[in-house]
Motif scaffolding. Sequence first.
Motif, short mmCIF file in Angstrom:
data_model
loop_
_atom_site.label_atom_id
_atom_site.label_comp_id
_atom_site.label_asym_id
_atom_site.label_seq_id
_atom_site.Cartn_x
_atom_site.Cartn_y
_atom_site.Cartn_z
N SER A 1 40.89 53.96 62.34
CA SER A 1 41.21 55.36 62.64
C SER A 1 42.71 55.60 62.58
CB SER A 1 40.70 55.75 64.02
OG SER A 1 39.30 55.80 64.04
N ARG A 2 43.47 54.71 63.19
CA ARG A 2 44.93 54.85 63.18
C ARG A 2 45.47 54.73 61.75
NH1 ARG A 2 48.11 50.48 65.98
NH2 ARG A 2 46.11 50.32 66.97
N PHE A 3 44.93 53.76 61.00
CA PHE A 3 45.36 53.59 59.61
C PHE A 3 45.07 54.86 58.81
CE2 PHE A 3 44.89 52.57 55.19
CZ PHE A 3 45.96 51.73 54.93
N SER B 1 42.90 48.99 63.60
CA SER B 1 42.32 50.27 63.97
C SER B 1 42.19 51.13 62.71
CB SER B 1 43.19 50.99 65.00
OG SER B 1 42.73 52.30 65.19
N MET C 1 42.31 49.97 55.00
CA MET C 1 41.77 50.70 56.15
C MET C 1 40.66 49.90 56.82
SD MET C 1 39.97 54.44 56.31
CE MET C 1 38.25 54.08 56.58
N ASN D 1 43.13 70.33 61.32
CA ASN D 1 44.15 69.71 62.17
C ASN D 1 43.61 69.35 63.54
OD1 ASN D 1 46.18 69.68 60.23
ND2 ASN D 1 46.88 71.74 60.76
N ASN E 1 46.38 62.97 55.68
CA ASN E 1 47.29 64.00 55.18
C ASN E 1 47.93 63.64 53.85
OD1 ASN E 1 47.08 66.03 57.22
ND2 ASN E 1 48.13 64.63 58.59
N ALA E 2 47.44 62.56 53.23
CA ALA E 2 48.06 62.09 51.99
C ALA E 2 47.25 62.37 50.74
CB ALA E 2 48.31 60.58 52.10
N LYS F 1 44.73 57.93 59.89
CA LYS F 1 45.62 59.02 60.31
C LYS F 1 47.00 58.89 59.68
CE LYS F 1 43.40 60.37 64.59
NZ LYS F 1 43.50 60.54 66.02
N ARG F 2 47.47 57.67 59.54
CA ARG F 2 48.82 57.45 59.01
C ARG F 2 48.88 57.49 57.49
NH1 ARG F 2 50.85 52.46 62.83
NH2 ARG F 2 51.13 53.70 64.71
N HIS F 3 47.81 57.03 56.82
CA HIS F 3 47.91 56.80 55.38
C HIS F 3 46.92 57.58 54.51
CE1 HIS F 3 50.70 53.54 56.20
NE2 HIS F 3 49.85 53.10 57.11
#
Length: 146
Positions: A126-128, A124, A119, A78, A135-136, A130-132
Amino acid sequence: MKKIVEYRKLLNVDKTVALKDLKTIYRNAMKESHPDKFQGDAAGLQAAEEKSKGIIEAYHFLVSINGETIKQGLAEYNETIATATIKDYKYENIRLKIEFSNGSSYEYISVPKAIYIKMVNAESPSRFAKRHILNAFPYRKLSNQE
């Protein structure tokens, strides 16, 4: 996921196996197919070497994705995904390997190629991720260069 299923089948375990039990199963499997038991039998020796390599690979992989192992490294994971940036990434055979700026590397398993392409093409990555992705998908730690 196919590899995970194959490894679980090889060691005859399910996804809820405890680390302690996995270790016992691994040791017993290695005792049964250890190459030293086949000295003087060239064909048996070669088959035992192949099987023991598979057992070792399966054991190490299953330990790395085991819930107990993930739980032990969750705080570090995390911290990494919250503070470190993605330094490099490589996609190979539904596995996405990501190296972070803090030296940690993780492998994300069963990432569809379409998600990886999104991605790469994102404004970005990195942002993609983190969102997708982060944690998926199931993941395992590969290394830490710190």
